[in-house]
Enzyme design. Sequence first.
Site, PDB file in Angstrom:
ATOM      1  N   HIS A 185      18.521  37.479  80.463  1.00  0.00           N
ATOM      2  CA  HIS A 185      18.523  38.545  79.471  1.00  0.00           C
ATOM      3  C   HIS A 185      17.106  38.982  79.080  1.00  0.00           C
ATOM      4  CE1 HIS A 185      17.187  36.012  76.068  1.00  0.00           C
ATOM      5  NE2 HIS A 185      17.793  35.054  76.743  1.00  0.00           N
ATOM      6  N   ASP A 186      16.918  40.276  78.935  1.00  0.00           N
ATOM      7  CA  ASP A 186      15.686  40.878  78.413  1.00  0.00           C
ATOM      8  C   ASP A 186      14.474  40.726  79.324  1.00  0.00           C
ATOM      9  OD1 ASP A 186      16.539  41.761  75.572  1.00  0.00           O
ATOM     10  OD2 ASP A 186      17.204  39.681  75.676  1.00  0.00           O
TER      11      ASP A 186
END
Length: 302
Positions: free
Chosen positions: A217-218
Site C-alpha cells: 500500500h502507498d
Amino acid sequence: MSLHRLSEFEGLAGLKVVRDSAFAVTGKLSTPLDDLCVPLRSENYLGEVNGSDRVAAVITTVALSEGVDPRLGLAIAADPDAAHSEVHAQCAKLRDKELRAIPNRIDSSADIDPGAHIAPYGVEIGPRCYIGPGAVVRPGTAIEHDSIIHSGTSIGGPGFNTGFIGGRRRIVPQLGGVRVGPFVELLSNCCVARSLFGGNTVIGEETVADNLVYIAHDVQIGRRVQICALVNVLGRTVVGDSAYLGPSAVIRNGLEIGAGAKVSMGAVVTENVEPGATVTGNFAISHERFLARLRTIRKEDP
C-alpha cells in the site's frame, strides 16, 4: 472523496466529540494527504500533531486532550488507535459506496482475456492494454495506455494493515486506489495493494516487474524501474526512476530508494538508499563495504 465530520462517529468505540470539525481522510502523521483525522496516544507526538498543516482532527485520550491545539477538531477515547480504526472502517464503507457509483471506463482497444476478473465499477483501463487470464483488477484501479498485466496478477486488493474493529483484530480496509502508468508490464502472480487512507499506490511509466512481486500500500514507484522476481516493496516506500531491485530483495516500509540505485539480490534494505548507490547484504550496506568485509571474513577462515 467526500468530507466527514467527527460528530458523525459519536459513540463509536466510546468516541466522545469535544470539538467538531470536518476531515477528508483518516490517516497517520506520515500520511502525505491533507485534512487528516489522526490518532494521538503519546505526548511524544503532540508537538508534531499541533504543528502539522495536514491534520484537521485528532482522536486522543482525556489526559492528552488539553494539549491539542484549539484549531483542531478533537475527540477523546480510552483507546485512540481502536477508535481511529473504527472510524476508518466506517469511512471505508462510505468510500466503497462512492466507488460503486463510478462506472468503468475501459477503452475499446483494450484486450482483456475472458478469464480475467475486472470489477464491475470504479476501474479505468486505457487504450491497447492487455489483461491476461486470471488477472484481477479491483475497484479504484486505473491502468494507463499500453500496459500489460499478465496472468494471475492482482491489482487493487487490500494490503496488510491491522487494527481492532468490533473488538477483534482485523485487516483494516483500504480507501485509496492504484494507478499504473503507461507501458508498464507486470508478469505473472504479482500483487499490488491499493493505498490505505487515500491517494494511490503508483507504478510509473515503463516500469517492469518479474513474477511474484509484492508492491504494498502507498508505494510510489518511478519510471523505468526494474523489479526482479520475489521482491517485496513494503508500505509507503518511494522508489526513484531507473532503480533496480534485485531478485528476492526486501525493502522496509517508508524508505526512499534513490533514482538509479541498485539493490542487490537477496538484500534486506532497512535504510534509505542514495541515488546511484548500490547496496548488498542482510541488513543491506554499501556494496563496496560488503565486499571489503567479506574479504576479511574469507581471510580469517582456516
